[in-house]
Every structure is written in C-alpha cells, then in structure tokens.
Scaffold this motif. Structure first.
Motif, PDB file in Angstrom:
ATOM      1  N   HIS A 119       0.552  -1.034  -0.117  1.00 17.31           N
ATOM      2  CA  HIS A 119      -0.177  -0.354  -0.003  1.00 17.31           C
ATOM      3  C   HIS A 119       0.963   1.286  -0.109  1.00 17.31           C
ATOM      4  O   HIS A 119       2.070   1.098   0.429  1.00 17.31           O
ATOM      5  N   GLU A 120       0.631   2.272  -0.508  1.00 11.40           N
ATOM      6  CA  GLU A 120       0.694   3.467  -0.072  1.00 11.40           C
ATOM      7  C   GLU A 120       0.942   4.001   0.634  1.00 11.40           C
ATOM      8  O   GLU A 120       0.029   3.937   1.940  1.00 11.40           O
ATOM      9  N   PRO A 121       2.059   4.662   1.585  1.00 15.05           N
ATOM     10  CA  PRO A 121       2.288   5.285   2.578  1.00 15.05           C
ATOM     11  C   PRO A 121       1.452   5.846   2.757  1.00 15.05           C
ATOM     12  O   PRO A 121       1.035   7.276   2.094  1.00 15.05           O
ATOM     13  N   PHE A 143      -0.989   8.916   5.793  1.00 13.65           N
ATOM     14  CA  PHE A 143      -0.551   9.298   7.626  1.00 13.65           C
ATOM     15  C   PHE A 143      -2.110   9.785   7.711  1.00 13.65           C
ATOM     16  O   PHE A 143      -2.177  10.850   6.941  1.00 13.65           O
ATOM     17  N   ALA A 172      -4.028  12.492   9.417  1.00 18.17           N
ATOM     18  CA  ALA A 172      -3.715  14.036   8.965  1.00 18.17           C
ATOM     19  C   ALA A 172      -4.438  14.568  10.723  1.00 18.17           C
ATOM     20  O   ALA A 172      -3.336  14.970  11.246  1.00 18.17           O
ATOM     21  N   ASN A 224      -1.849   2.840  11.922  1.00 19.62           N
ATOM     22  CA  ASN A 224      -0.889   1.242  12.438  1.00 19.62           C
ATOM     23  C   ASN A 224       0.254   1.655  13.725  1.00 19.62           C
ATOM     24  O   ASN A 224       0.808   2.228  13.963  1.00 19.62           O
ATOM     25  N   PRO A 238       2.296   0.388  16.497  1.00 21.56           N
ATOM     26  CA  PRO A 238       2.475  -1.378  16.767  1.00 21.56           C
ATOM     27  C   PRO A 238       2.938  -1.815  18.149  1.00 21.56           C
ATOM     28  O   PRO A 238       2.280  -1.491  18.874  1.00 21.56           O
ATOM     29  N   LEU A 239       2.643  -3.043  17.995  1.00 23.06           N
ATOM     30  CA  LEU A 239       2.413  -3.909  19.148  1.00 23.06           C
ATOM     31  C   LEU A 239       3.544  -3.855  20.392  1.00 23.06           C
ATOM     32  O   LEU A 239       4.681  -3.417  19.996  1.00 23.06           O
ATOM     33  N   PRO A 240       3.164  -3.796  21.809  1.00 23.77           N
ATOM     34  CA  PRO A 240       4.114  -2.998  22.546  1.00 23.77           C
ATOM     35  C   PRO A 240       5.606  -4.659  22.958  1.00 23.77           C
ATOM     36  O   PRO A 240       4.225  -5.727  22.320  1.00 23.77           O
ATOM     37  N   ARG A 241       6.078  -4.433  23.095  1.00 26.24           N
ATOM     38  CA  ARG A 241       7.201  -5.615  22.864  1.00 26.24           C
ATOM     39  C   ARG A 241       6.464  -6.542  24.273  1.00 26.24           C
ATOM     40  O   ARG A 241       7.218  -7.497  23.689  1.00 26.24           O
ATOM     41  N   TRP A 242       5.968  -6.304  24.689  1.00 29.44           N
ATOM     42  CA  TRP A 242       6.271  -7.384  26.276  1.00 29.44           C
ATOM     43  C   TRP A 242       5.177  -8.363  25.449  1.00 29.44           C
ATOM     44  O   TRP A 242       4.823  -9.780  26.194  1.00 29.44           O
ATOM     45  N   TRP A 243       4.577  -8.162  24.712  1.00 31.80           N
ATOM     46  CA  TRP A 243       3.544  -8.844  23.698  1.00 31.80           C
ATOM     47  C   TRP A 243       4.401  -9.895  23.579  1.00 31.80           C
ATOM     48  O   TRP A 243       3.774 -11.158  23.081  1.00 31.80           O
ATOM     49  N   LEU A 244       5.545  -9.296  22.291  1.00 30.24           N
ATOM     50  CA  LEU A 244       5.718 -10.640  21.959  1.00 30.24           C
ATOM     51  C   LEU A 244       6.499 -11.148  22.944  1.00 30.24           C
ATOM     52  O   LEU A 244       6.282 -12.670  22.839  1.00 30.24           O
ATOM     53  N   MET A 262      -3.245  13.160   0.395  1.00 26.20           N
ATOM     54  CA  MET A 262      -2.312  12.631   1.299  1.00 26.20           C
ATOM     55  C   MET A 262      -0.769  12.362   0.435  1.00 26.20           C
ATOM     56  O   MET A 262      -0.969  11.912  -0.884  1.00 26.20           O
ATOM     57  N   ILE A 319       9.626   6.670   4.640  1.00 23.35           N
ATOM     58  CA  ILE A 319       9.459   6.108   5.375  1.00 23.35           C
ATOM     59  C   ILE A 319      10.660   5.385   5.393  1.00 23.35           C
ATOM     60  O   ILE A 319      10.215   4.759   4.615  1.00 23.35           O
ATOM     61  N   GLU A 344       8.351   0.633   5.041  1.00 27.84           N
ATOM     62  CA  GLU A 344       7.382   1.189   4.658  1.00 27.84           C
ATOM     63  C   GLU A 344       5.878   0.815   5.807  1.00 27.84           C
ATOM     64  O   GLU A 344       5.038   1.373   5.995  1.00 27.84           O
ATOM     65  N   PRO A 367       7.581  -0.131  12.581  1.00 27.99           N
ATOM     66  CA  PRO A 367       8.167  -1.184  13.452  1.00 27.99           C
ATOM     67  C   PRO A 367       6.650  -1.755  14.031  1.00 27.99           C
ATOM     68  O   PRO A 367       6.074  -1.030  13.567  1.00 27.99           O
ATOM     69  N   LEU A 368       7.103  -2.954  13.507  1.00 30.12           N
ATOM     70  CA  LEU A 368       6.526  -3.984  14.764  1.00 30.12           C
ATOM     71  C   LEU A 368       5.844  -3.933  16.100  1.00 30.12           C
ATOM     72  O   LEU A 368       5.074  -3.793  16.474  1.00 30.12           O
ATOM     73  N   PHE A 369       7.148  -4.550  16.452  1.00 34.26           N
ATOM     74  CA  PHE A 369       6.689  -3.394  18.379  1.00 34.26           C
ATOM     75  C   PHE A 369       7.442  -2.393  18.465  1.00 34.26           C
ATOM     76  O   PHE A 369       8.681  -1.710  18.414  1.00 34.26           O
ATOM     77  N   ALA A 370       6.504  -2.104  19.617  1.00 39.07           N
ATOM     78  CA  ALA A 370       7.415  -0.843  20.662  1.00 39.07           C
ATOM     79  C   ALA A 370       7.928  -1.319  22.134  1.00 39.07           C
ATOM     80  O   ALA A 370       7.111  -1.692  22.348  1.00 39.07           O
ATOM     81  N   TYR A 379      -3.457  -1.927  26.883  1.00 37.37           N
ATOM     82  CA  TYR A 379      -3.129  -2.767  25.879  1.00 37.37           C
ATOM     83  C   TYR A 379      -4.538  -4.131  25.866  1.00 37.37           C
ATOM     84  O   TYR A 379      -4.727  -4.631  25.112  1.00 37.37           O
TER      85      TYR A 379
END
Lengths: 297, 482
Positions: free
Chosen positions: A9-11, A13, A15, A33, A35-41, B1, B7, B10, B13-16, B220
């Motif tokens: 997909h096109e990037p 953002f 607004a 988008n 990101p999932l928290p890392r502790w979840w991983l 947009m 970026i 694309e 990051p998957l995880f933060a 979460y």
C-alpha cells in the motif's frame, strides 16, 4: 477504491495524529498502524517455553511403540485408578454400618437407609433388571416388585431369603421350592374340566366367565386339585409359592386363554440364589431397596 | 495524503518498547478523593472477610462467604443456593449498565477512581515514591549505574510490593473459607494446598499488574477504554483541557510580550505538570484519548500552577465537548444536560433490573418442592385393583432451622397417600422433617381406588405445608392409570 496488490500500500498518514496507517479503510475510517508493545511478543515466547516445560513434565511425544512419559511418570489412567480406589474405600466405610445393623435398623435409620438404597439401586441395575425390569416393574411371568402381591412374601426377611437362596435353584439347599403341575398335559384333568375350573377361578377374582359356565362343577374340580396349594378360598400359600387367585394381579396374564394354558401346562418360576454371587452387605442393600419399591410388607 | 512521503520501513516497526512512566507527586482535591476511595476500597477488600454475621449454630457466621464445599453463597442477610445463581446474571447486567451510566454522566469514573488496577497501581506508586523519591529522583536513579544504595532502594521497593501483593492474595482466599480459622491454618502451614496456590497466583498477578504492567493494562489489555470511546458523547463530563482558554500556549514572559503586542495568548504556560503527574504518561492537551483514565490528577496539577500564577483555576477540568466547542466559537456554553435520553434509558434499565432482583429477593421462598413422577413403572395395579403412582419429592428448606413439613394432596375422594419412612398423623398427613439449610428426597406413594383412577391420566396437586413457619409449596403433576 480497489487495490491491485492487496499486500502493498501507499504510505499513508493520519491527518490528526500524524501516525502512519495500515492502509485499511472501512466506511472512510482508516486504521492507525499502532505497533504492538514488545512485552506482548515476550508473552508469546513465554508460551513457547511453557510448552517445552509441558513436554518434559507430562507424557508428550509419540515414539515407535510407546511415548515419552514425562519426569514424574504422570498418567491420567493411574490417576483415575487412584480416585476409584479412594471411592471404593469411602464406600467400604459407609457399608461398614450395613454389615452389623439388622434390616429393620437399616430401614429406620435415615443415614443407613440412604447408603443401602444407593447401593441397592446400583446392584439392582446390574443384576436384577434383566428379568424384573427397570424399577422392578416386572413382565409376564416375572413378578412386579412394586405392587403389594408377593408370591413368596414381601417382608424384609422374606425378600432377603428369596434373594439369598433363589427359587427352584437346585444348587442351593435352602432354595424356595414350588411348582404348579401340568394338569392337562399330564392327563390329570380333561379339557372340559380345565375350562370349568378356569371359570370358577375367574369368578373368585370377579373376572368375566364364559356364558353358562358350570361354576359348581368347577368348584368340585378346584377342591380336588387346586385347594391343596391355593387354599380353599383361593387366597394362595406363600410356603409353596402358590399365588392368590382372588386379587387383581395375574403373573401369567388374566385372559381366559392364559389361564387355561396355566392349568394345562403348569407354571413354575425360577430365580438364581444370589448368595453365591453377591456379598451379604449387597444382599442386605438389595433387600432394603426392593422393599422400598412400594410393595414392601 | 502525500504519496511521496519517505518512511524508512514501509510499515513502521512491528513492536514498540513500553515507555516508563514516572508520575510526579501531586496535591489537590482529586488526589484527596482518590486517597479516600483507595482507603475505602482496600479497607473493604482486606477486612470484609473478618466481619461476622450470626446465622444460628448450623451455618457459618462469616458475613461474606463463598462456600464451595457446601455450595452456598452468603452475603450478610442473603443466602444463595446454586440454583439461584441467576442473581449473578442480574448483578452483571447491573454492573454493566451502572458503568454505562457513570460514563454517560462523568466519563471514566470507574477507571480513574475505582478500578482495582488503578487502586493497586496507585498504592504501588505511593510505595515507590516513598522509597525511591519523587519523579526526578526516580528518573535519576534509573539512569544511574548499579550501586549498593540503588540495589538497596530497589530491593526494598520490590520487597514491600511483594508484601502488599501477598496480603492481596491472602485476603482473596479468606472469602472462600472461615477467615479466622484459615488465617490460623495458613500461619501453621495446615491450610489446604489450593489456599497457598491461590495466594501465590494472586500475589503474582498483583505484583506484575500493579508493579510492572501498570498503564499497559489500560492501554493494551482492557476492553473498557475501547467500549467507552464508542459510548461517550459530547454531553458527558470528561477530564478536558479547555483549549479555548489555553491556546495559544505561551510562557508567562511570552504571554506578556504577546499581549503587549495586541496578540492573543492562552493560559497554558507549557509547564507540562499535567504530563508529569499523569499515571499513564499521556498529554491531556491532545484531547480525550484512550490512554486517559480520567483520574483528575492533571486537574490538581494545573490548578496548582494556575493558583501560583494568579490565574483562574480550571484550565483542565471536568467539562463536556459541547461546552468547549461552544466557548471556542465564542458562544456561551450550554448547561450541563444530566437528564437526556441516554441517561434516562440507563437509569430505567438499572431501576428495572434492580427492582426485579429486589422483588425476587424479598419474595424468595424458603420452602421449595420439586416433584419427579416415577417412570418405571408409571403406575402399579394393586391386589384390590386400585392404582398406585410413585413420586420423588425434593423438598428444600432454606432456613437454618429444622422444619417439619406435612404432605397433603388435592385428589379425588378416596385417594390415600404415604411417604416412605415418614410419620403419619391421624388425619392422613405424613410429616417429613427437613434438616436445616438442606434438601431432602422422599418417596411418595399415591393410591387411588377404582373407579376414581381413570386413565390415561388426571391432574393432582401435591402440597407441602411447613408446620413451624406456615410456609407452603405446591406442585401439580399427573396421576397415571391404565
């Protein structure tokens, strides 16, 4: 808006937040988008480690002819066996009271009778329903245990004796003996005599008789052949298992045909002596249970 | 947009990594309310199991007790049996709708003041502040290398946390057994394994959730922020930064310059105290958001600053979206609408469900009877031609006294009945004695002479009359005949 390549997909953002979106849009609402928290991983990795622990502790991997048993040799079957043994032990403790108490004591004690009824019900279902039916309802030629008509007696003691020693069970010395002769087949009564006596007996039980039946002749036949066991008045005799002929209950059927067949071929029931198969406590429990079915005297 | 935005990855990051939050100490009205509620909630939780309630010698005297072994739930004067678990359904409906009503009136009151996650996290923050110092000290401590004093402080903090967590788990199991006895058994290592196991589990969850997970649970794990966002409306009071008054932001000095130049200057001086005190580390000035549990601590922080600057307080405060938008357009804010269709509907549902539950509870029968007709056989013909049916009666005595119950029948003339093992009075009424707080199964034989016993079936009524309290129960059932 169609996307020729759904994985790219096109990037894009948002607004308001300035955050990138996944490019997915529902009714104009786009998904941020985040990101999932890392502790979840990490929790995911922990579940993997947990599964390895499981393999080590519990039976897990199939081998050629067996399987890995785990560190502590756990098996659900062994656990079941253990639980069943514990149950048996508890039952034995409960049954201990039944061993020493008399039948009357068991019946009058709420605690003992509860144990006896449960045990008796289980044993009845295992051993007795084959002939006497679920709930002791009986069937033609198998006595109904819920009514108040008892061929061999309906007191606790009588029932216990019957269960222990059986009926016409020749391996048992104390078995109850009783048999109705085949009056017709063995030539003791002629056909018209049988019909006369059947009509007479039907009159005793207030059943309908054949038109113009000779009841006086029937009574003569009855007195000569039947009264010895069934009694002058037809009330029966429990000593020899001769049923009451004056009541509404007919073990072999109350139709004229069935009664003629009874006199012609004779009748005799048979019941195993359970003393050789069941322990005395179970027989006591069965006695109390059968007595409780409704007919107990 | 812009389609040519650059970026690095694309999809990003998957995880933060979680950003550690260091909430600063704050004083004020909402902090005091929070302390009071914290003391009340935890006080109830830790001490309720020790409250006694006399129910007579046969029953436990613990005011709140979930008795799994005897299958009873006790709550002061209420005693529930397993078949009455539907009260729980009512309670859950009430809990949900009360939550909705709270939200419609004043936002996430639950999240900010009452949720166990908030209450225990607040307590753990207090411990952390007491041991490691306030925000700046803690940030400095964490950025330092390991030293004896740092190890000492951290070890002390975790030890106190674990103690609190352990008490939390310990109090939990007391709701399931007689509390004083269980405390003694736990201390002498005589308690059942399951008690220790549950204390261990609750210790672990309290320590992890209140000590380490904190705002991550709200951000979460909890579904309520998502549901709340969909349920709130522009009439609901929410902790709000009044941007109409605060913007444009300017320091005290800049503001003076701007005003001298005839330009507008807002009241927000960009001191970031609202961010510093926030237990979830958000910036309330970005608007109502998922991370905001609406605890009101930023209100206290901002009021403090405004007070010092001699400006009116309430730059951050409980406000509605409608009011903020009206003021931004220069129109007077509308009056608070507490009574609107949404709140009326919630209140009506609460009144209906609560009323139904109260009615049910108030008119609850203490004597119950259910009847099972014997199926094998459906009926028995007796010697004299009369017909007998057998029934199993289960009579429930929900009182703590033993009760004699007489069994009578509404049936055609001539019908007789007996209960196995029961005393029979002169007027044909068998008397069964039901032990306190239990059920008793008894067998009932009903005999109907001919010709009353007509097939295939007729209705009879079996009645149980309690002789000591005068309560009655009755059941209709069939009498079968050939």
């Amino acid at each position: 808006m169609t996307n020729p390549n759904p994985t790219a997909h096109e990037p894009d953002f948002d607004a308001v937040t300035g955050q990138s979106t996944t490019g997915h849009s529902w009714d104009g609402i786009r998904e941020l988008n985040t990101p999932l928290p890392r502790w979840w991983l990490w929790t995911f990795y922990v579940t993997i480690l947990w599964s390895i622990g499981y393999w080590l502790v519990y039976p897990a991997w199939p081998l050629i002819s067996s399987h890995t048993t785990g560190f502590f040799g756990y098996s659900s079957r062994a656990e079941l066996t253990q639980e069943m043994q514990a149950l048996e032990q508890r039952r034995d403790i409960q049954a201990a009271g039944l061993k020493t108490a008399s039948l009357e004591e068991i019946k009058s004690s709420p605690d003992l009778s509860r144990v006896a009824l449960a045990r008796g019900k289980a044993s009845f279902a295992e051993n007795c329903v084959g002939c006497h039916g679920q709930g002791g309802t009986g069937a033609p030629s198998y006595p109904n245990l819920t009514d108040d008509d008892w061929v061999w007696g309906g007191s606790l003691k009588d029932i216990q004796t019957t269960i222990q020693n059986g009926i016409r069970w020749t391996q048992n010395a104390d078995t109850r003996m009783g048999e109705m002769l085949a009056f017709g087949r063995q030539g003791m009564l002629k056909k018209d005599e049988i019909e006369q006596v059947v009509d007479f007996v039907r009159s005793l039980a207030k059943l309908d008789t054949a038109k113009g039946a000779n009841l006086a002749a029937g009574k003569t036949v009855y007195d000569a052949n039947c009264a010895a066991c069934h009694g002058e008045a037809g009330k029966g005799n429990r000593e020899v298992g001769a049923p009451d002929l004056t009541d509404a209950i007919w073990l072999y059927g109350s139709s004229r045909e069935a009664m003629i067949e009874s006199v012609h071929n004779g009748r005799a029931g048979i019941m195993p002596a359970w003393a050789s198969r069941l322990d005395p406590v179970t027989i006591k429990a069965l006695t109390v249970y059968v007595h409780s079915l409704g007919g107990g005297q | 947009m812009s389609s040519n935005a650059v970026i690095p990855d694309e999809d990003g990051p998957l995880f933060a990594a979680a950003k550690k939050v260091y909430p600063q100490r704050v004083k004020g009205r909402f902090r005091r309310i929070k302390w009071a509620l914290l003391a009340f909630c935890l006080g109830v939780y830790y001490f309720l199991p020790f409250v006694r309630w006399d129910r007579g010698p046969a029953l436990p005297d613990q005011a709140v007790l979930v008795d799994f072994e005897r299958r009873r739930f006790y709550f002061f004067f209420i005693e529930l049996w397993p078949q009455e678990v539907y009260y729980l359904t009512g309670l859950l409906i009430l809990a949900a709708i009360v939550l909705f009503l709270m939200n419609a009136i004043a936002g996430r009151i639950w999240c900010g003041y009452l949720c166990p996650q908030t209450v225990w996290t607040d307590l753990f923050f207090a411990v952390e502040r007491l041991i490691e110092g306030d925000r700046r000290d803690r940030i400095r401590l964490d950025s330092q290398g390991w030293s004896a004093s740092k190890i000492g402080l951290k070890a002390t903090k975790h030890f106190v946390w674990l103690m609190i967590a352990w008490w939390t788990g310990g109090a939990w199991v007391l709701y399931f057994s007689d509390a004083p006895t269980l405390v003694k058994d736990l201390a002498t290592f005589q308690a059942p394994f399951s008690a220790y196991l549950w204390i261990g589990i609750l210790t672990a969850t309290t320590y992890v959730f209140a000590g380490h997970m904190r705002e991550q649970v709200c951000l979460y794990m909890c579904p309520w922020p998502r549901i709340q966002a969909a349920l709130t409306d522009s009439d609901a009071l929410n902790v709000t930064y009044k941007f109409d008054r605060g913007e444009p932001r300017a320091s005290v000095k800049q503001a003076a310059q701007l005003k001298a130049a005839g330009q507008p200057a807002g009241d927000c001086v960009e001191c970031k105290q609202c961010i510093a005190v926030c237990p979830t580390g958000i910036d309330i000035r970005e608007g109502t958001q998922l991370g905001c549990i609406q605890c009101g601590l930023c209100i206290d922080a901002c009021d403090d600053v405004m007070g010092k600057l001699g400006r009116p307080t309430g730059l951050i405060g409980y406000d509605t979206l409608k009011a903020v938008e009206a003021r931004a357009c220069g129109t007077p804010p509308p009056a608070l609408r507490l009574i609107r269709p949404r709140t009326m509907l919630y209140a009506a549902i609460i009144a209906f469900v609560g009323g139904a539950m109260l009615y049910q509870l108030a008119t609850r029968a203490f004597l119950g009877m259910s009847v099972v007709h014997e199926r094998t056989p459906l009926f028995t013909t007796l010697k004299d031609g009369s017909i007998r049916n057998a029934y199993t009666l289960r009579i429930a005595n929900k009182r703590s006294e033993e009760r004699p119950v007489a069994i009578t029948l509404d049936a055609p003339m001539g019908t007789t009945w007996e209960v196995v093992g029961a005393q029979q009075t002169a007027d044909w009424r068998p008397i069964v004695v039901i032990p306190p707080d239990s059920t008793l199964d008894v067998r009932l034989f009903v005999t109907m002479p001919q010709p009353q016993a007509r097939g295939p079936s007729q209705m009879i009524q079996i009645k149980a009359a309690d002789l000591s309290f005068g309560e009655n129960a009755s059941v209709k059932d069939n009498f079968f005949a050939p």
